[in-house]
Scaffold this motif. Structure first.
Motif, PDB file in Angstrom:
ATOM      1  N   GLY A 185      56.031  39.173  52.576  1.00 33.05           N
ATOM      2  CA  GLY A 185      55.061  38.630  51.638  1.00 33.05           C
ATOM      3  C   GLY A 185      54.661  39.642  50.575  1.00 33.05           C
ATOM      4  N   VAL A 186      54.448  40.890  50.980  1.00 35.25           N
ATOM      5  CA  VAL A 186      54.096  41.939  50.020  1.00 35.25           C
ATOM      6  C   VAL A 186      55.241  42.148  49.036  1.00 35.25           C
ATOM      7  CG1 VAL A 186      53.649  44.405  49.757  1.00 35.25           C
ATOM      8  CG2 VAL A 186      52.489  43.115  51.555  1.00 35.25           C
ATOM      9  N   ILE A 187      56.474  42.214  49.551  1.00 39.07           N
ATOM     10  CA  ILE A 187      57.644  42.431  48.686  1.00 39.07           C
ATOM     11  C   ILE A 187      57.814  41.281  47.701  1.00 39.07           C
ATOM     12  CG2 ILE A 187      60.161  42.646  48.641  1.00 39.07           C
ATOM     13  CD1 ILE A 187      59.951  44.022  51.380  1.00 39.07           C
ATOM     14  N   ILE A 188      57.708  40.060  48.203  1.00 40.33           N
ATOM     15  CA  ILE A 188      57.954  38.880  47.371  1.00 40.33           C
ATOM     16  C   ILE A 188      56.888  38.731  46.287  1.00 40.33           C
ATOM     17  CG2 ILE A 188      57.933  36.350  47.396  1.00 40.33           C
ATOM     18  CD1 ILE A 188      59.406  36.531  50.090  1.00 40.33           C
ATOM     19  N   PHE A 189      55.615  38.873  46.632  1.00 43.36           N
ATOM     20  CA  PHE A 189      54.565  38.669  45.630  1.00 43.36           C
ATOM     21  C   PHE A 189      54.402  39.868  44.704  1.00 43.36           C
ATOM     22  CE2 PHE A 189      53.482  35.220  48.495  1.00 43.36           C
ATOM     23  CZ  PHE A 189      53.214  34.208  47.581  1.00 43.36           C
ATOM     24  N   THR A 190      54.881  41.021  45.127  1.00 43.70           N
ATOM     25  CA  THR A 190      54.954  42.148  44.196  1.00 43.70           C
ATOM     26  C   THR A 190      55.975  41.841  43.103  1.00 43.70           C
ATOM     27  OG1 THR A 190      54.343  43.759  45.892  1.00 43.70           O
ATOM     28  CG2 THR A 190      55.495  44.601  43.958  1.00 43.70           C
ATOM     29  N   GLY A 191      57.142  41.330  43.513  1.00 48.70           N
ATOM     30  CA  GLY A 191      58.167  40.943  42.545  1.00 48.70           C
ATOM     31  C   GLY A 191      57.741  39.774  41.681  1.00 48.70           C
ATOM     32  N   LEU A 192      57.055  38.804  42.281  1.00 59.16           N
ATOM     33  CA  LEU A 192      56.618  37.627  41.528  1.00 59.16           C
ATOM     34  C   LEU A 192      55.601  37.994  40.450  1.00 59.16           C
ATOM     35  CD1 LEU A 192      56.271  34.746  44.151  1.00 59.16           C
ATOM     36  CD2 LEU A 192      57.763  34.805  42.140  1.00 59.16           C
ATOM     37  N   THR A 193      54.821  39.032  40.685  1.00 67.32           N
ATOM     38  CA  THR A 193      53.858  39.469  39.672  1.00 67.32           C
ATOM     39  C   THR A 193      54.574  39.874  38.396  1.00 67.32           C
ATOM     40  OG1 THR A 193      52.277  40.226  41.354  1.00 67.32           O
ATOM     41  CG2 THR A 193      52.043  41.136  39.131  1.00 67.32           C
ATOM     42  N   ALA A 194      55.610  40.702  38.537  1.00 69.89           N
ATOM     43  CA  ALA A 194      56.391  41.120  37.367  1.00 69.89           C
ATOM     44  C   ALA A 194      57.090  39.927  36.729  1.00 69.89           C
ATOM     45  CB  ALA A 194      57.407  42.177  37.773  1.00 69.89           C
ATOM     46  N   TYR A 195      57.659  39.065  37.545  1.00 74.98           N
ATOM     47  CA  TYR A 195      58.374  37.887  37.037  1.00 74.98           C
ATOM     48  C   TYR A 195      57.440  36.952  36.265  1.00 74.98           C
ATOM     49  CZ  TYR A 195      60.302  33.156  37.257  1.00 74.98           C
ATOM     50  OH  TYR A 195      60.708  31.883  36.945  1.00 74.98           O
ATOM     51  N   ASP A 196      56.262  36.678  36.819  1.00 78.57           N
ATOM     52  CA  ASP A 196      55.341  35.739  36.180  1.00 78.57           C
ATOM     53  C   ASP A 196      54.772  36.294  34.876  1.00 78.57           C
ATOM     54  OD1 ASP A 196      55.580  33.650  38.000  1.00 78.57           O
ATOM     55  OD2 ASP A 196      54.110  34.521  39.359  1.00 78.57           O
ATOM     56  N   VAL A 197      54.520  37.606  34.833  1.00 80.19           N
ATOM     57  CA  VAL A 197      54.031  38.207  33.585  1.00 80.19           C
ATOM     58  C   VAL A 197      55.099  38.092  32.499  1.00 80.19           C
ATOM     59  CG1 VAL A 197      53.374  40.367  32.466  1.00 80.19           C
ATOM     60  CG2 VAL A 197      52.385  39.766  34.670  1.00 80.19           C
ATOM     61  N   GLN A 198      56.352  38.357  32.858  1.00 78.99           N
ATOM     62  CA  GLN A 198      57.429  38.208  31.875  1.00 78.99           C
ATOM     63  C   GLN A 198      57.567  36.753  31.435  1.00 78.99           C
ATOM     64  OE1 GLN A 198      61.895  38.334  32.640  1.00 78.99           O
ATOM     65  NE2 GLN A 198      61.590  40.387  31.768  1.00 78.99           N
ATOM     66  N   LYS A 199      57.424  35.837  32.366  1.00 75.16           N
ATOM     67  CA  LYS A 199      57.522  34.411  32.031  1.00 75.16           C
ATOM     68  C   LYS A 199      56.408  34.007  31.072  1.00 75.16           C
ATOM     69  CE  LYS A 199      56.378  31.408  35.145  1.00 75.16           C
ATOM     70  NZ  LYS A 199      56.367  30.586  36.383  1.00 75.16           N
ATOM     71  N   LEU A 200      55.200  34.506  31.299  1.00 75.83           N
ATOM     72  CA  LEU A 200      54.092  34.223  30.396  1.00 75.83           C
ATOM     73  C   LEU A 200      54.319  34.847  29.029  1.00 75.83           C
ATOM     74  CD1 LEU A 200      50.986  34.638  32.727  1.00 75.83           C
ATOM     75  CD2 LEU A 200      51.716  32.551  31.569  1.00 75.83           C
ATOM     76  N   LYS A 201      54.895  36.034  29.010  1.00 76.67           N
ATOM     77  CA  LYS A 201      55.195  36.702  27.748  1.00 76.67           C
ATOM     78  C   LYS A 201      56.184  35.870  26.930  1.00 76.67           C
ATOM     79  CE  LYS A 201      57.381  40.878  25.907  1.00 76.67           C
ATOM     80  NZ  LYS A 201      58.053  42.161  26.259  1.00 76.67           N
ATOM     81  N   ASN A 202      57.215  35.350  27.589  1.00 80.26           N
ATOM     82  CA  ASN A 202      58.205  34.534  26.891  1.00 80.26           C
ATOM     83  C   ASN A 202      57.611  33.211  26.440  1.00 80.26           C
ATOM     84  OD1 ASN A 202      60.156  36.516  27.358  1.00 80.26           O
ATOM     85  ND2 ASN A 202      60.860  35.568  29.255  1.00 80.26           N
ATOM     86  N   LEU A 203      56.767  32.621  27.274  1.00 72.91           N
ATOM     87  CA  LEU A 203      56.131  31.355  26.928  1.00 72.91           C
ATOM     88  C   LEU A 203      55.198  31.512  25.743  1.00 72.91           C
ATOM     89  CD1 LEU A 203      55.437  28.367  27.593  1.00 72.91           C
ATOM     90  CD2 LEU A 203      53.685  29.249  29.156  1.00 72.91           C
ATOM     91  N   SER A 204      54.534  32.653  25.669  1.00 67.93           N
ATOM     92  CA  SER A 204      53.535  32.866  24.629  1.00 67.93           C
ATOM     93  C   SER A 204      54.128  32.938  23.228  1.00 67.93           C
ATOM     94  CB  SER A 204      52.760  34.150  24.912  1.00 67.93           C
ATOM     95  OG  SER A 204      53.612  35.272  24.851  1.00 67.93           O
ATOM     96  N   GLN A 205      55.432  33.141  23.122  1.00 65.59           N
ATOM     97  CA  GLN A 205      56.059  33.203  21.809  1.00 65.59           C
ATOM     98  C   GLN A 205      55.985  31.869  21.081  1.00 65.59           C
ATOM     99  OE1 GLN A 205      60.012  34.703  22.462  1.00 65.59           O
ATOM    100  NE2 GLN A 205      59.320  36.758  22.994  1.00 65.59           N
ATOM    101  N   GLU A 206      55.855  30.774  21.840  1.00 66.35           N
ATOM    102  CA  GLU A 206      55.740  29.457  21.207  1.00 66.35           C
ATOM    103  C   GLU A 206      54.359  28.844  21.409  1.00 66.35           C
ATOM    104  OE1 GLU A 206      57.515  26.391  24.395  1.00 66.35           O
ATOM    105  OE2 GLU A 206      58.967  27.892  23.727  1.00 66.35           O
ATOM    106  N   ALA A 207      53.482  29.563  22.123  1.00 68.07           N
ATOM    107  CA  ALA A 207      52.168  29.003  22.450  1.00 68.07           C
ATOM    108  C   ALA A 207      51.312  28.775  21.216  1.00 68.07           C
ATOM    109  CB  ALA A 207      51.442  29.921  23.429  1.00 68.07           C
ATOM    110  N   ASP A 208      51.481  29.620  20.198  1.00 71.03           N
ATOM    111  CA  ASP A 208      50.638  29.511  19.012  1.00 71.03           C
ATOM    112  C   ASP A 208      50.910  28.228  18.236  1.00 71.03           C
ATOM    113  OD1 ASP A 208      48.581  30.696  17.554  1.00 71.03           O
ATOM    114  OD2 ASP A 208      49.973  31.415  16.027  1.00 71.03           O
ATOM    115  N   TYR A 209      52.053  27.603  18.495  1.00 73.70           N
ATOM    116  CA  TYR A 209      52.440  26.395  17.760  1.00 73.70           C
ATOM    117  C   TYR A 209      52.327  25.138  18.633  1.00 73.70           C
ATOM    118  CZ  TYR A 209      54.482  30.167  15.029  1.00 73.70           C
ATOM    119  OH  TYR A 209      54.670  31.340  14.334  1.00 73.70           O
ATOM    120  N   SER A 210      51.824  25.296  19.836  1.00 76.81           N
ATOM    121  CA  SER A 210      51.747  24.170  20.757  1.00 76.81           C
ATOM    122  C   SER A 210      50.326  23.631  20.839  1.00 76.81           C
ATOM    123  CB  SER A 210      52.219  24.608  22.145  1.00 76.81           C
ATOM    124  OG  SER A 210      51.948  23.602  23.104  1.00 76.81           O
ATOM    125  N   PRO A 211      50.160  22.301  20.936  1.00 75.12           N
ATOM    126  CA  PRO A 211      48.821  21.733  21.102  1.00 75.12           C
ATOM    127  C   PRO A 211      48.211  22.079  22.459  1.00 75.12           C
ATOM    128  CG  PRO A 211      50.502  20.030  21.307  1.00 75.12           C
ATOM    129  CD  PRO A 211      51.196  21.255  20.812  1.00 75.12           C
TER     130      PRO A 211
END
Length: 244
Positions: A185-211
């Protein structure tokens, strides 16, 4: 067309992209931080104030017994998570915020039980360690140029494996299996933290144009909150000092 291309101010375009990224990430982390505060406050007060503790546990002739409210706060969080995730398109932003904050409080009430198992100092130390580890992995996920998409898919499979193993251990009550689940659980959620932050970073590139730009901050906050909480609980199971 060539003149228009030459006249484009790429520095302003790049700055606008960075601002959009920072906007959604700041929103996600801000809401996550508020949720953690509400969870911590609710957990502490329901564990330390007898009048509130009695709403969850009652004394009977045969010993302690959980109240109906205790069962509600233990199982209700799953419904809140599903409601927030599926309500992205249907619910308004204020409704999503209300659900998220209510979820954080109810989660905190359910976490009040850990104060009966672990010492306060141990809980605080593990919480601070979780915050440090979470922060390091969040920075790593934001700054790395490696695509973590494939890793995220494997980690989600790992989450499913942990859920299945936890259900099995519910009936077998194996301390060895519990220890292995906590490590994974520690290993998986440590990795998921990095993954989710990157996913949010990529999503945010189009967030300014989304309702739905404002809603992305809440969904992102929920994702990061779940990463933090699960990481904290698994670390607590491994390193938390139990009461005598």
């Amino acid at each position: 067309m060539d003149n228009n291309l030459r006249n484009t101010n790429f520095e302003k375009f790049e700055y606008a992209t960075i601002v959009a990224e920072n906007k959604i990430l700041k929103s996600s982390f801000a809401w996550m931080g508020l949720a953690l505060v509400l969870t911590s406050v609710a957990a502490y007060f329901f564990a330390s104030v007898p009048a509130l503790t009695s709403l969850l546990i009652t004394q009977t002739e045969t010993g302690t017994k959980l109240t109906i409210l205790a069962y509600v706060v233990m199982f209700a969080p799953l419904l809140f998570v599903l409601g927030i995730n599926f309500g992205l398109q249907r619910l308004s932003l204020p409704a999503l915020i209300g659900l998220f904050l209510a979820y954080a409080v109810i989660n905190g009430i359910s976490f009040s039980f850990i104060f009966a198992i672990y010492s306060l100092g141990s809980i605080v130390n593990v919480f601070l360690s979780t915050a440090a580890l979470f922060g390091v992995m969040a920075v790593a996920g934001y700054t790395t140029r490696t695509d973590l998409t494939k890793m995220g898919s494997l980690l989600m499979i790992g989450v499913i494996g942990i859920v299945i193993a936890s259900l099995i251990n519910f009936f077998t009550n194996s301390s060895t299996l519990d220890y292995m689940i906590s490590i994974l659980g520690v290993i998986i959620f440590t990795g998921l933290t990095a993954y989710d932050v990157q996913k949010l970073k990529n999503l945010s590139q189009e967030a300014d144009y989304s309702p739905n730009a404002g809603k992305y901050g809440i969904i992102g906050a929920l994702t990061l909150y779940l990463d933090f909480i699960n990481l904290f609980l698994f670390l607590l199971r491994l390193f938390g000092g139990r009461k005598d």
